[in-house]
Design an enzyme around this catalytic site. Structure first.
Site, PDB file in Angstrom:
ATOM      1  N   CYS A  51       0.834  -1.190   0.000  1.00 24.49           N
ATOM      2  CA  CYS A  51       0.000   0.000   0.000  1.00 24.49           C
ATOM      3  C   CYS A  51       0.870   1.242   0.000  1.00 24.49           C
ATOM      4  O   CYS A  51       2.047   1.204  -0.306  1.00 24.49           O
ATOM      5  CB  CYS A  51      -0.902   0.009   1.239  1.00 24.49           C
ATOM      6  SG  CYS A  51      -1.510  -1.604   1.754  1.00 24.49           S
ATOM      7  N   LEU A 107      -3.765  -1.440  -0.996  1.00 25.64           N
ATOM      8  CA  LEU A 107      -3.835  -2.420  -2.079  1.00 25.64           C
ATOM      9  C   LEU A 107      -4.121  -3.767  -1.437  1.00 25.64           C
ATOM     10  O   LEU A 107      -3.344  -4.251  -0.613  1.00 25.64           O
ATOM     11  CB  LEU A 107      -2.516  -2.481  -2.850  1.00 25.64           C
ATOM     12  CG  LEU A 107      -2.416  -3.560  -3.939  1.00 25.64           C
ATOM     13  CD1 LEU A 107      -3.392  -3.276  -5.069  1.00 25.64           C
ATOM     14  CD2 LEU A 107      -0.991  -3.651  -4.467  1.00 25.64           C
ATOM     15  N   ASN A 155       2.878  -0.149   4.996  1.00 25.15           N
ATOM     16  CA  ASN A 155       2.992  -0.714   3.653  1.00 25.15           C
ATOM     17  C   ASN A 155       3.922  -1.900   3.772  1.00 25.15           C
ATOM     18  O   ASN A 155       5.086  -1.742   4.146  1.00 25.15           O
ATOM     19  CB  ASN A 155       3.576   0.324   2.688  1.00 25.15           C
ATOM     20  CG  ASN A 155       4.081  -0.308   1.403  1.00 25.15           C
ATOM     21  OD1 ASN A 155       3.530  -1.290   0.917  1.00 25.15           O
ATOM     22  ND2 ASN A 155       5.150   0.248   0.850  1.00 25.15           N
ATOM     23  N   GLY A 156       3.426  -3.097   3.496  1.00 20.89           N
ATOM     24  CA  GLY A 156       4.338  -4.225   3.545  1.00 20.89           C
ATOM     25  C   GLY A 156       3.685  -5.559   3.800  1.00 20.89           C
ATOM     26  O   GLY A 156       2.463  -5.675   3.879  1.00 20.89           O
ATOM     27  N   ARG A 395      16.341   3.887 -17.217  1.00 24.21           N
ATOM     28  CA  ARG A 395      16.455   2.952 -18.345  1.00 24.21           C
ATOM     29  C   ARG A 395      15.725   1.644 -18.052  1.00 24.21           C
ATOM     30  O   ARG A 395      14.978   1.122 -18.880  1.00 24.21           O
ATOM     31  CB  ARG A 395      17.927   2.655 -18.625  1.00 24.21           C
ATOM     32  CG  ARG A 395      18.712   3.747 -19.293  1.00 24.21           C
ATOM     33  CD  ARG A 395      20.174   3.310 -19.432  1.00 24.21           C
ATOM     34  NE  ARG A 395      20.997   4.282 -20.142  1.00 24.21           N
ATOM     35  CZ  ARG A 395      22.289   4.121 -20.377  1.00 24.21           C
ATOM     36  NH1 ARG A 395      22.903   3.015 -19.946  1.00 24.21           N
ATOM     37  NH2 ARG A 395      22.981   5.042 -21.022  1.00 24.21           N
TER      38      ARG A 395
END
Length: 644
Positions: A51, A107, A155-156, A395
């Site tokens: 999240c 999430l 978050n995790g 890149r």
């Protein structure tokens, strides 16, 4: 009929069509059988996951204004957590007119639907209603301790949450099935020692109302993104992304991995300090069976999910090994099979090798193509989401960013990726120049401590830009010890010899065998394929085309005054100037530019390793900018492609 009436009638007709289509569609179905994980995400499945979080300690704003402020800032990272959110505010006990707050954007990957407490509450409030088709979601944040006096925004993923639950003295049933609830209860019993007992990838803040304190911590490697900021009013801010803190803070910096911060001490405290930081202690003998077993355990931890998931399969060694181990594990344990995903320019070496691996493993493989122009068009968005102007990160981050968007469109929320092996085992081509095992190990340590600025930053933010979580088993805390305690002499490259004739030989040889299903882990031509940096492997024309574009946009005069425009980390190439120009437009503050590292590098090396090669050293001293592509390592690139 008036124009307004006509528009209204058209809207009603459109809604009728939408309702009709929705009624004919399968309920809560993300993917059809055979796609991605080949399973349905039904309301009986478990959900939670990666999240975005935000926190502040000591804001002068009154509660209502602070709530609006938190909502506004959290909205800047809603891409990380499109499935829900929450805000909690408390008043400071020790400082008048000050407030603390945490916010969350969620999430959903692990947790449960149909929380018994929520269902019971509904039945009490409406005892006569039919609730057979009612579904509730648990695990929304902030999460609270049993007394409701401590709150967590995180978050995790916490992979040892079941072990933590067993070790806790308080056996009160948890309010959710979220693995992250373990953190708040662990903090309740262990306080500041909490972080060092966690096995996972995390960034979080805890509001402790009883002690008028905020406690924030980040995982040992920095897999989960995290920043800290300092506001003019004395407030200290924490967040998953820099862009959420810049509007409020005069100074922003990356929160150091393996540390926690407490408002009681107002300083960072390191909780993760492995002995292998000292090369003198990295003396373990080569044990290939242990290396293999420990990596498989690391992968197994990261299969903690019940939503459709997949594996990022570039066709290189690391991602291919991850895919192979996941597939063999799923077969042995009767778990749902993952999908595999690859991206590249048409005809790129990565795509060719990814197809070989997918064919041998029997995965539902998804191959996506992009053009150089599509990559160039995405660069501005990539810089916005990755919050960097580092050339190598951009890149490699661009194709990963494009791929994550396509993966999310298939309904997949979690992927397993291969970051970390090159830093642990000396996998970059410049490691061929290492003068000794000791110096190779010391470079691996330097690379490890920079991961949160480069590869981890890219993997986390390029995927979370689209609400997809990337998990990285090579950076498992236990496997890190296995890899980093290994004596550096076993990581040296001895070209032409029977062993160690290629970079990361130990990893390759550990899996140069059949799995439990009686089939090889990988085809030989992939298992012993030379290292290709992701930005090279997707197709050499990608980097070459990007350079050509930058040369057209940045004229010679602009480049000649680059030190005046960018005195900090002055770009050494037009490609670097182009990236910096976009970054400054998006994040115009000096403190934002200072969050990005600089210094000499060749093929992803640290500045120290540039000294390994006299030509590199002289080129840098002469003011010539060294290239980050693996192709820059003269006499090494492509030399080992058929060494097996």
């Amino acid at each position: 009929m008036t124009a307004r009436s006509a528009r209204f009638a058209l809207a009603v007709a459109c809604m009728a069509v939408i309702v009709s289509l929705a009624a004919s569609m399968p309920t809560a179905r993300l993917l059809k059988p055979g796609d991605a994980a080949g399973r349905f995400c039904t309301p009986t499945m478990r959900l939670k996951g990666g999240c975005g979080f935000l926190g502040v300690y000591g804001s002068v704003l009154e509660p209502l204004s602070l709530r609006f402020k938190m909502m506004k800032l959290a909205r800047l990272m809603r891409h990380r957590g499109p499935d829900g959110g929450g805000i909690h505010i408390i008043e400071s006990k020790n400082t008048a007119q000050r407030h603390h707050s945490i916010a969350h954007e969620r999430l959903a990957i692990v947790g449960v639907v149909n929380d018994p407490k929520d269902v019971a509450d509904v039945q009490i409030s409406d005892p006569t209603g039919d609730h057979s088709k009612l579904h509730t979601l648990t695990g929304n944040q902030p999460l609270f301790n049993h007394k409701g006096t401590k709150s967590l925004s995180i978050n995790g993923e916490i992979y040892n949450y079941k072990d933590i639950k067993k070790m806790l003295k308080d056996k009160t049933p948890w309010k959710t099935a979220s693995d992250c609830e373990s953190v708040i209860h662990l903090y309740e019993e262990m306080g500041h020692e909490c972080a060092k007992h966690l096995d996972g990838d995390f960034a979080f803040a805890i509001l402790d109302e009883e002690n008028d304190e905020i406690y924030a911590a980040r995982d040992p490697v920095g897999v989960a993104s995290m920043y800290v900021g300092y506001a003019a009013d004395g407030g200290v801010w924490f967040g998953s992304e820099m862009k959420c803190l810049l509007p409020e803070c005069d100074k922003v910096e990356q929160f150091p991995p393996g540390h926690y911060w407490s408002s009681k001490t107002r300083q960072f405290t390191r909780y993760y300090f492995p002995d292998w930081n000292d090369a003198a202690k990295a003396t373990a003998a080569l044990d290939l069976p242990k290396l293999k077993d420990d990596f498989e355990r690391a992968v197994d931890k990261r299969l903690m999910t019940d939503v459709p998931y997949g594996v990022l399969l570039s066709g290189g060694l690391d991602s291919s090994l991850v895919a192979s181990v996941v597939v063999k594990m799923c077969k042995a344990q009767n778990r749902p099979m993952p999908a595999t995903f690859s991206i590249g320019l048409v005809g790129s070496p990565d795509l060719t090798n990814a197809r070989k691996v997918a064919a041998q493993l029997g995965t539902d493989h998804h191959e996506f193509h992009f053009t150089v122009q599509e990559g160039i068009d995405a660069v501005q968005d990539v810089i916005y989401h990755l919050e960097t102007y580092d050339v190598t990160t951009i890149r490699a981050g661009t194709p990963m960013f494009i791929l994550a968007r396509k993966i999310k469109a298939l309904g997949v929320k979690m992927v397993i990726s291969g970051e970390g092996a090159d830093e642990e085992f000396g996998g970059y081509l410049y490691f061929h120049k290492a003068p000794s095992g000791k110096e190779l190990h010391e470079e691996c340590v330097r690379k490890f401590h920079d991961l949160h600025k480069f590869d981890c930053l890219r993997a986390n933010k390029a995927t979370m830009a689209w609400g997809v979580e990337a998990r990285v088993p090579f950076l498992d805390k236990d496997f890190l010890d296995t890899a980093m305690f290994l004596d550096g002499k076993y990581k040296m490259i001895n070209k032409g010899e029977k062993t160690q004739f290629i970079e990361k030989w130990a990893v390759r040889e550990a899996f140069n065998c059949d799995g439990s299903d009686g089939t090889p882990y990988l085809p030989q031509e992939v298992l012993f394929r030379q290292k290709e940096q992701f930005s090279d492997g997707v197709g050499y024309d990608w980097i070459d085309g990007l350079k050509e574009h930058c040369a057209r946009v940045v004229d010679d005069y602009m480049f000649s005054i680059r030190a005046e425009r960018f005195p900090h980390n002055t770009p050494g190439t037009k490609e670097g100037y182009y990236a910096r120009m976009i970054f400054e437009q998006l994040f115009p503050s000096k403190t934002a530019a200072e969050t990005v590292p600089g210094g000499p590098s060749v093929a992803c090396s640290t500045a120290k390793a540039v000294e390994w090669d006299e030509a590199w050293k002289k080129a840098y001293e002469a003011g010539s900018m060294l290239d980050q592509s693996g192709r820059a390592v003269d006499g090494v690139h492509d030399s080992a492609t058929k060494c097996f």
